[in-house]
Design a protein around this motif. Structure first.
Motif, short mmCIF file in Angstrom:
data_model
loop_
_atom_site.label_atom_id
_atom_site.label_comp_id
_atom_site.label_asym_id
_atom_site.label_seq_id
_atom_site.Cartn_x
_atom_site.Cartn_y
_atom_site.Cartn_z
N CYS A 1 27.69 41.70 29.26
CA CYS A 1 26.23 41.81 29.96
C CYS A 1 25.33 41.30 28.81
N THR A 2 25.02 39.82 28.96
CA THR A 2 24.45 39.01 27.88
C THR A 2 23.19 38.42 28.08
N GLY B 1 39.78 39.49 29.11
CA GLY B 1 39.84 39.70 30.42
C GLY B 1 38.62 40.62 31.14
N PHE B 2 37.92 40.22 31.87
CA PHE B 2 36.81 40.92 32.24
C PHE B 2 36.57 40.94 33.86
N ASP B 3 36.13 42.02 34.29
CA ASP B 3 35.85 41.97 35.69
C ASP B 3 34.70 41.31 36.19
N GLY B 4 34.06 40.70 35.35
CA GLY B 4 32.74 39.74 35.85
C GLY B 4 31.55 39.64 34.55
N VAL B 5 30.79 39.24 34.93
CA VAL B 5 29.72 39.04 33.82
C VAL B 5 28.18 39.31 34.45
N VAL B 6 27.46 39.93 33.58
CA VAL B 6 25.99 39.94 33.87
C VAL B 6 25.12 38.96 32.70
N ALA B 7 24.76 37.58 33.25
CA ALA B 7 24.53 36.71 32.10
C ALA B 7 23.04 36.40 32.48
N THR B 8 22.63 35.57 31.58
CA THR B 8 21.34 35.02 31.36
C THR B 8 20.18 36.49 31.59
N ALA B 9 20.63 37.69 30.64
CA ALA B 9 19.72 38.73 30.78
C ALA B 9 19.54 39.11 32.15
N GLY B 10 20.61 39.28 32.96
CA GLY B 10 20.43 39.91 34.16
C GLY B 10 20.13 38.93 35.46
N VAL C 1 27.15 37.37 42.88
CA VAL C 1 26.44 38.42 43.34
C VAL C 1 25.13 38.23 43.49
N ALA C 2 24.44 37.46 42.16
CA ALA C 2 23.06 37.38 41.93
C ALA C 2 23.01 36.05 41.36
N VAL D 1 12.74 40.81 35.38
CA VAL D 1 14.13 40.39 35.60
C VAL D 1 14.74 40.72 33.90
N HIS D 2 15.91 41.85 34.03
CA HIS D 2 16.19 42.14 32.61
C HIS D 2 17.77 42.43 33.00
N LYS D 3 18.42 42.93 31.97
CA LYS D 3 19.97 43.26 32.10
C LYS D 3 20.25 44.29 33.08
N ALA D 4 19.22 45.32 33.48
CA ALA D 4 19.23 46.51 34.29
C ALA D 4 19.36 45.87 35.64
N VAL D 5 18.55 44.55 36.05
CA VAL D 5 18.75 44.08 37.15
C VAL D 5 19.89 43.75 37.55
#
Length: 274
Positions: A47-48, A63-72, A82-83, A195-199
């Motif tokens: 989450c970066t 190995g990760f299940d995914g990424v939350v990138a660009t600060a959400g 997904v977004a 828009v932030h990581k929590a989003v």
């Protein structure tokens, strides 16, 4: 803090710089902690603030299940996007023009690449911070940036302090200090307001049919505040700004001392869930 540790499978969200990685290097203990948590039935995502294009194989090796990138703004989960939120064209143009007028060095961040004005590579090459090779490897300088659809801007070498830029750009965007260390008031990150990581985290949890109480957030920077507020279990890194520490249920050492591994062990994430 929005809750407490829940029973069963959880989803851990890890900030990268200063949390999971130490100046771009991932400690072996952190890689093993991620693998162990996933073996135990939990999900783990980076989450970066970085765009997906700036996540080299060395950061993803565990190995990760995914990424939350660009600060959400961008979310990939189990290989599915997904977004993918980007600046509206008119706002994107206005922000670029303001930065150009102040001769600010900037990166337009998108999932597929980062973009910058011609000559940006030379300005970045002389910098000793911000791991410039990770930028230069994916940097494109097409000359005309009008057609670039971006999600966030990282900027450097600004003669205008953050507060002045914030006032000039207006309420449609937010500005935070740079997530890279030791960059001072002449560097920052510009994102869409709201828009932030929590989003991005909420998009993941909704997609999985889970609640925020089942989320664990680990971070160390200003752009992690909303992440820790959202997560049912909030973990901060020692030495983080007070605004970050204030949200923490647990405080662990930095990556050089295996803080993520310690957090996972203390929270039982490396033990199979019931």
């Amino acid at each position: 803090m929005s809750g407490s540790k829940s029973d069963g499978a959880r989803v851990a969200f890890l900030d990268v710089d200063g949390t999971y990685a130490d100046h771009g290097t991932v400690p072996p203990a952190h890689e093993e902690a991620v693998r162990a948590a996933r073996r135990a039935g939990h999900r783990v995502l980076l989450c970066t603030g970085r765009p997906e294009s700036m996540l080299p194989p060395s950061l993803l090796a565990a190995g990760f299940d995914g990424v939350v990138a660009t600060a959400g703004a961008f979310v990939r989960l189990d290989g599915e996007v997904v977004a993918d939120l980007r600046f509206p064209d008119d706002l994107a143009t206005r922000v670029r023009h303001v930065l150009d007028a102040h001769d600010v060095a900037y990166l337009l961040e998108a999932p597929e690449a980062v973009y910058g004005p011609v000559g940006l590579d030379a300005r970045l090459a002389v910098r000793g911070d911000a791991a410039p090779h990770e930028i230069l490897d994916v940097l494109r300088m097409p000359g005309d940036l009008a057609g670039v659809r971006y999600a966030k801007i990282s900027y450097f070498d600004s003669r205008v302090p953050i507060a002045a830029l914030r006032a000039e750009l207006g309420p449609e965007v937010g500005i935070l200090p740079s997530s890279y260390a030791d960059t001072g008031d002449n560097a920052g990150e510009i994102h869409l307001a709201g828009v932030h990581k929590a989003v991005g985290m909420a998009a993941v949890m909704e997609h999985l049919g889970l609640t925020a109480a089942q989320a664990v957030g680990v971070g160390d920077g200003y752009n992690d505040v909303e992440m820790l507020q959202y997560a049912g279990t909030a973990v901060a890194v020692e030495g983080a700004p007070q605004a970050v520490l204030a949200e923490a249920d647990l405080v662990v050492p930095g990556p050089a001392r295996g803080g993520v591994a310690e957090a996972f062990a203390r929270l039982g994430l490396t033990t199979a869930h019931v």
